[in-house]
Write a protein that holds these residues in place. Structure first.
Motif, PDB file in Angstrom:
ATOM      1  N   LEU A 114       0.818  -1.213   0.000  1.00  0.00           N
ATOM      2  CA  LEU A 114       0.000   0.000   0.000  1.00  0.00           C
ATOM      3  C   LEU A 114       0.856   1.269   0.000  1.00  0.00           C
ATOM      4  CD1 LEU A 114      -0.069   1.402   3.136  1.00  0.00           C
ATOM      5  CD2 LEU A 114      -1.206  -0.758   3.594  1.00  0.00           C
ATOM      6  N   GLU A 115       2.121   1.162   0.413  1.00  0.00           N
ATOM      7  CA  GLU A 115       2.964   2.352   0.549  1.00  0.00           C
ATOM      8  C   GLU A 115       3.368   2.935  -0.799  1.00  0.00           C
ATOM      9  OE1 GLU A 115       3.346  -0.855   3.452  1.00  0.00           O
ATOM     10  OE2 GLU A 115       3.983  -0.718   1.369  1.00  0.00           O
ATOM     11  N   THR A 116       3.319   2.125  -1.852  1.00  0.00           N
ATOM     12  CA  THR A 116       3.809   2.579  -3.152  1.00  0.00           C
ATOM     13  C   THR A 116       3.086   3.826  -3.641  1.00  0.00           C
ATOM     14  OG1 THR A 116       4.353   0.294  -3.740  1.00  0.00           O
ATOM     15  CG2 THR A 116       4.258   1.884  -5.538  1.00  0.00           C
ATOM     16  N   VAL A 117       1.787   3.916  -3.365  1.00  0.00           N
ATOM     17  CA  VAL A 117       1.026   5.047  -3.883  1.00  0.00           C
ATOM     18  C   VAL A 117       1.505   6.361  -3.277  1.00  0.00           C
ATOM     19  CG1 VAL A 117      -0.821   4.881  -2.158  1.00  0.00           C
ATOM     20  CG2 VAL A 117      -1.292   5.891  -4.388  1.00  0.00           C
ATOM     21  N   THR A 118       1.939   6.369  -2.022  1.00  0.00           N
ATOM     22  CA  THR A 118       2.416   7.613  -1.409  1.00  0.00           C
ATOM     23  C   THR A 118       3.803   7.977  -1.916  1.00  0.00           C
ATOM     24  OG1 THR A 118       3.311   6.421   0.514  1.00  0.00           O
ATOM     25  CG2 THR A 118       1.043   7.215   0.661  1.00  0.00           C
ATOM     26  N   ILE A 119       4.561   6.988  -2.375  1.00  0.00           N
ATOM     27  CA  ILE A 119       5.853   7.272  -3.011  1.00  0.00           C
ATOM     28  C   ILE A 119       5.623   7.846  -4.398  1.00  0.00           C
ATOM     29  CG2 ILE A 119       7.957   6.206  -3.923  1.00  0.00           C
ATOM     30  CD1 ILE A 119       7.803   4.173  -1.646  1.00  0.00           C
TER      31      ILE A 119
END
Length: 492
Positions: free
Chosen positions: A232-237
Motif C-alpha cells: 500500500l505504501e507505493t502510492v504515497t511514493i
C-alpha cells in the motif's frame, strides 16, 4: 538527540511542488494511475496463492483474521495518507519519520524498506519464472528471470509515465479478476448462479466449527493475512511524481482503503462459504482455483495462473520503482552514496540500476546458496513491513500535533479519532510482533528483522551524531530533511 521538526508558517498557499531536489523528478503520473496503483498495489500473489495456508490453519475464522489485519492496515494507510497529503515526498514515510522522530529513524525506515523491496523483486521474478517454465517446460528458469529483470529495469529507466501505464493496466486486470470472483461467488452463495445451490452456513459452522483449530489457528491465519497487505505504501511514493501530489494522494487513499479490505475479507468469506476449509485443493491448487473448479469454470487453473503472473510482474515492476525512488530520496538527503543521486531524463537511473542490481544478486543467491544466504535475506525482511508501519504510526503521532499548530491548511486528510486510533494501531503492530514469537519460523524472521533494524538504527544514529559534531558550536544543526523551505513544501 532527536531533532524537532522546523516549520515555517507560509504566507500564502503552499505550492504543490516538492523541494528543489524532488522537482528534478517530472510530474508524469496521472490521477488514474495513482488510484489504480492504490487499489492494485496490495492485490498480489500472497492473496491469490498464499491465503491457502491461512485458510488451512484458521478455517472459517480466516475471515476474522483478514478483517482484523485489514482494519490495522486501514489505520496505517490513513496515517500515511495524512502525512503524505500534507508533505508529498518520494521518500514517503522515511521523510516523515526523519522529520518527526529524527534522522536516524528516516535512515532506518528507508533502507529497511529498500531492502524489503529489492528482495521482493527477486522473489517475484523467481515466482514468475516458475509459471513460465510450467507453460514452456523446455525452457530454463534463469532465462525467464533474466528476461523479466531486463524488461522492467529498462522500463523504469524511461519516463515515469511508462511505469504508470503498465501498473494501471496490470492493476486493472487484478481488480477486475477479484471483482469477477466476488460477483460469481456471491451469486453462488445466494444460489442464483446456474448449477449452484446456496450452501448457507454449512461450511462455516461444519467441519469442526468456525474455529476448528482454536485460537492458535486464528493466530496463524492472522499472521498470514497481515503480510499479504504489503504494498500500500507505493502510492504515497508515486504521488510525489504526479501533477498535484497533495490532492492526488488524498484522493487515492480515500478511494482505495475500504475497497482493499472488501477485496480481502470478502474473498475469504466467499471461499470458506462455498467449499470446506479443509479441502486439500485449497492448499495444492490455491483457494481461488478451488472455488472456480467448484463453480464449474472451465480452465480455472490456467486462468488463475495468468492472473497470478500478472500480479507477480506488477509487483516486480512496482518494487523496482519504489526501491529506486526510496534510494534516490535517501541519497538526496545525504543517507547514501551521492553518486547514485544523479537524475537523467527525469529518472534517477543510477538508483534504478542499483536497486535492480541488488535484486538480481539476490536471485543469484537463491541459486547459489538457497538454504543459507538467500534464506537469511528472506528472514531479514520477514517482519520489515511491520517495522515500517511502526515508524509510520509513531511519526504521525508526533507530526499531527505540529501540523495542527504550524500548518493546519495542509491537513486535507485527517486520521480518525486522533490520537486514540493511532495508539490502537501502534498496539496492534506490537501485538502482531509478539504473536510472531509463538511460532518457530516467524520467531526466526522476527529475530533476523530485529537484527537488521538494530544495525540500521545504530548506523543512522552514528551518522546523525557525526553530522551534528561537524556543525560548529552555536550554529543550527538541521538535518538534510529540514533544509526545505519549511514544512509543507515537501522533501525528497
Amino acid at each position: 538527540m532527536n531533532r524537532t521538526p522546523t516549520f515555517v508558517e507560509p504566507a500564502h498557499e503552499i505550492p504543490e511542488e516538492t523541494t528543489q531536489s524532488d522537482r528534478t523528478l517530472p510530474s508524469g503520473l496521472k490521477q488514474r494511475h495513482l488510484s489504480m496503483i492504490a487499489l492494485g498495489g496490495v492485490i498480489g500473489a500472497g492473496l491469490f496463492i498464499g491465503s491457502g495456508a491461512g485458510i488451512a490453519a484458521a478455517g472459517p475464522s480466516i475471515v476474522l483474521a483478514y478483517a482484523a489485519s485489514g482494519l490495522l492496515v486501514l489505520l496505517v494507510m490513513r496515517m500515511l495518507g495524512e502525512m503524505s497529503a500534507a508533505n508529498p515526498a518520494s521518500g514517503s514515510f522515511s521523510v516523515h519519520a526523519e522529520r518527526a522522530i529524527g534522522p536516524w529513524a528516516g535512515f532506518t525506515a528507508g533502507w529497511m524498506y529498500w531492502t524489503l523491496l529489492c528482495v521482493g523483486v527477486a522473489v517475484e521474478a523467481i515466482g514468475a519464472a516458475g509459471i513460465m517454465t510450467s507453460w514452456f517446460p523446455g525452457t530454463a528458469s534463469w532465462m525467464w528471470v533474466a528476461l523479466f529483470m531486463a524488461l522492467f529495469c529498462s522500463m523504469n529507466l524511461t519516463a515515469v509515465r511508462n511505469f504508470g501505464e503498465f501498473e494501471f493496466w496490470f492493476a486493472a486486470l487484478k481488480v477486475a479478476a477479484i471483482t469477477a470472483f466476488l460477483v460469481l461467488g456471491t451469486l453462488a452463495m445466494l444460489g442464483v448462479l446456474p448449477g449452484t445451490q446456496a450452501p448457507g452456513a454449512s461450511n462455516l459452522t461444519g467441519h469442526g466449527g468456525f474455529l476448528p483449530n482454536g485460537v492458535n489457528g486464528l493466530v496463524v491465519g492472522l499472521l498470514a493475512s497481515v503480510f499479504a497487505y504489503g504494498g500500500l505504501e507505493t502510492v504515497t511514493i508515486a504521488a510525489a511524481e504526479s501533477k498535484n501530489p497533495r490532492r492526488a494522494v488524498a484522493k487515492a487513499v480515500r478511494t482505495a482503503m475500504w475497497r482493499i479490505v472488501l477485496f480481502y475479507a470478502g474473498s475469504m468469506l466467499v471461499i470458506v462459504s462455498l467449499i470446506p476449509w479443509n479441502e486439500k485443493s485449497i492448499v495444492t491448487d490455491g483457494p481461488y482455483v478451488a472455488v472456480l473448479h467448484t463453480l464449474g469454470v472451465p480452465a480455472a487453473g490456467e486462468i488463475m495462473k495468468m492472473v497470478v503472473l500478472a500480479a507477480l510482474l506488477s509487483a516486480m515492476n512496482a518494487n523496482i520503482y519504489g526501491s529506486s525512488r526510496m534510494a534516490y530520496s535517501l541519497i538526496s538527503r545525504g543517507n547514501g552514496p551521492h553518486c547514485l543521486a544523479k537524475v537523467s531524463g527525469g529518472v534517477p537511473r543510477r538508483a534504478v540500476l542499483a536497486s535492480c542490481g541488488f535484486g538480481f544478486i539476490t536471485v543469484l543467491l537463491s541459486y547459489w546458496w538457497p538454504q543459507t544466504v538467500f534464506q537469511w535475506l528472506l528472514n531479514m525482511v520477514g517482519a520489515a513491513i511491520l517495522v515500517v508501519w511502526g515508524f509510520t504510526a509513531v511519526a504521525q503521532l508526533h507530526m499531527r500535533r505540529l501540523l495542527e499548530r504550524e500548518a493546519p491548511q495542509n491537513l486535507t486528510v485527517r486520521m480518525w479519532a486522533y490520537p486514540y486510533l493511532t495508539w490502537l494501531a501502534i498496539a496492534g503492530i506490537a501485538a502482531v510482533l509478539l504473536l510472531m514469537l509463538r511460532d518457530g519460523d516467524t520467531r526466526t524472521q522476527l529475530y533476523f528483522t530485529g537484527g537488521l533494524s538494530v544495525v540500521l538504527a545504530v548506523t543512522g544514529y552514528l551518522r546523525q551524531r557525526a553530522r551534528q559534531a561537524a556543525v560548529p558550536r552555536g550554529e543550527a544543526q538541521p538535518s538534510a530533511a529540514s533544509t526545505a523551505e519549511g514544512f509543507g513544501k515537501g522533501t525528497v
